[in-house]
Design an enzyme around this catalytic site. Structure first.
Site, PDB file in Angstrom:
ATOM      1  N   GLY A  21      24.322 -25.662 -24.770  1.00 50.37           N
ATOM      2  CA  GLY A  21      24.664 -24.731 -25.839  1.00 50.37           C
ATOM      3  C   GLY A  21      23.467 -23.951 -26.333  1.00 50.37           C
ATOM      4  N   ALA A  22      22.595 -23.564 -25.407  1.00 46.80           N
ATOM      5  CA  ALA A  22      21.315 -22.959 -25.777  1.00 46.80           C
ATOM      6  C   ALA A  22      21.409 -21.483 -26.130  1.00 46.80           C
ATOM      7  CB  ALA A  22      20.310 -23.133 -24.630  1.00 46.80           C
ATOM      8  N   ASN A  23      22.588 -20.893 -26.011  1.00 48.48           N
ATOM      9  CA  ASN A  23      22.691 -19.452 -26.210  1.00 48.48           C
ATOM     10  C   ASN A  23      22.913 -19.055 -27.663  1.00 48.48           C
ATOM     11  OD1 ASN A  23      25.454 -20.580 -25.189  1.00 48.48           O
ATOM     12  ND2 ASN A  23      25.991 -18.851 -26.495  1.00 48.48           N
ATOM     13  N   GLY A  25      22.975 -20.498 -32.169  1.00 47.96           N
ATOM     14  CA  GLY A  25      22.846 -21.517 -33.201  1.00 47.96           C
ATOM     15  C   GLY A  25      21.691 -22.471 -33.013  1.00 47.96           C
ATOM     16  N   GLY A  27      21.121 -24.617 -30.662  1.00 51.59           N
ATOM     17  CA  GLY A  27      20.580 -24.632 -29.307  1.00 51.59           C
ATOM     18  C   GLY A  27      19.598 -23.514 -29.060  1.00 51.59           C
ATOM     19  N   SER A 151      27.202 -35.405 -36.319  1.00 52.06           N
ATOM     20  CA  SER A 151      27.525 -34.684 -37.549  1.00 52.06           C
ATOM     21  C   SER A 151      27.860 -35.683 -38.642  1.00 52.06           C
ATOM     22  CB  SER A 151      28.724 -33.749 -37.320  1.00 52.06           C
ATOM     23  OG  SER A 151      29.272 -33.293 -38.541  1.00 52.06           O
ATOM     24  N   TYR A 176      37.839 -33.653 -34.537  1.00 53.25           N
ATOM     25  CA  TYR A 176      36.395 -33.386 -34.573  1.00 53.25           C
ATOM     26  C   TYR A 176      35.639 -34.638 -35.008  1.00 53.25           C
ATOM     27  CZ  TYR A 176      31.920 -31.220 -35.810  1.00 53.25           C
ATOM     28  OH  TYR A 176      30.582 -30.897 -35.899  1.00 53.25           O
TER      29      TYR A 176
END
Length: 313
Positions: A21-23, A25, A27, A151, A176
């Protein structure tokens, strides 16, 4: 660790970091910080196009950044395996794996493999990825770390083994919470198994970002087509949230600080653990239930088909 910031990170020259998820937020901010300290950052993204756009943003801030954007769709077990195989072809070791990507409070949907998406992406995808990369983590020249993002919502989670995929009853927040509790059960059970098999140079650590202003909060309202909820989330983020850069600090601390040991849980130490500098914290009793953790591990192995090989380091 009072007042710990990105500037306190140690040099990471000659180290390889994988961030899911590096693209965007957390990440994106984490990848930027790792690159600034000299690491080679493998940006594992569902969309290569968005990953390349994020890499361009990082290079504006860190001109000498060493970045490698690769496709890794955590909603597709075959894609995860292909990512790991390709990484193994090009790298001899991985020093840090940040299991960061996730989805939150979305309408019920399923992954390519038929898993409920929040459980499938947040937990099962990272379970599979970590298993596939275990040999590379064990091959690092010095201590390597696996950091799994959870979380505060884990506190409302419950692992329902009779309805893991929430086919009979689906609530977007309960699903979630289940996925985030699963993240912690996985991180702690992985540390126990690493220790039991003598993998003393590989640590499994968990973290949470508090309330950080990222795009994560907006996906659910957008998929519901709710303009009002999307707007309300924007207001809440503006008023209550800390920046994504601040939210990434617990992950960065867990990944790099010298005083971290396996099985720790790192989060922001300010008001209600929602913002502020990172500190060691305690997750709830359910996350430390070893019987549940062992059962979840066995179920996750069956669902993903990924067996962890602790035979050698």
């Amino acid at each position: 660790m009072t007042g710990w910031t990105i500037e306190d990170m140690p040099p990471l020259t000659d180290r390889t970091v994988v961030v899911t998820g590096a693209n965007s937020g957390l990440g994106l901010e984490g990848s930027k910080a790792f690159a600034r300290r000299g690491a080679t950052v493998v940006m594992a993204c569902r969309s290569v196009e968005r990953g390349e756009s994020a890499a361009a943003e990082i290079r504006e801030a860190v001109p000498n950044a060493t970045l490698d954007v690769r496709e890794c769709d955590l909603a597709d077990l075959s894609n995860i395996a292909s990512f790991a195989d390709a990484l193994r072809d090009d790298y001899d070791a991985v020093d840090i794996l940040c299991n960061n990507a996730g989805v939150m409070a979305i309408p019920r949907s399923e992954t390519v493999d038929g898993f409920e998406t929040q459980f499938g992406v947040n937990h099962l995808g990272h379970f599979a990825l970590t298993g596939h990369l275990l040999d590379l983590l064990g091959a690092a020249d010095s201590e390597s770390r696996i950091v799994t993002q959870s979380s505060g919502a884990h506190e409302m989670g419950e692992i329902d083994f009779d309805d893991l995929q929430r086919e009979r009853s689906y609530g977007k927040w309960s699903a979630y919470g289940q996925s985030k509790l699963a993240n912690l059960l996985f991180a702690y059970e992985l540390q126990r198994r690493l220790g039991n098999h003598g993998w003393d140079d590989v640590l499994s650590v968990a973290c949470h970002p508090g309330y950080a202003d990222t795009d994560l909060q907006f996906r659910g309202p957008r998929e519901m087509g709710s303009t009002l909820r999307t707007a309300a989330m924007g207001v809440a983020n503006a008023v209550l949230a800390q920046s994504a850069e601040q939210g990434a600090l617990p992950m960065l601390y867990a990944a790099t600080a010298e005083d971290v040991i396996g099985g720790e849980y790192v989060g922001p130490g300010g008001l209600f653990d929602m913002r502020g500098p990172p500190e060691f914290q305690q997750s709830n009793d359910a996350s430390r239930d070893e019987e549940t953790a062992e059962r979840l591990w066995e179920v996750s192995t069956d669902l993903t088909g990924v067996e962890y090989d602790f035979g050698s380091t």
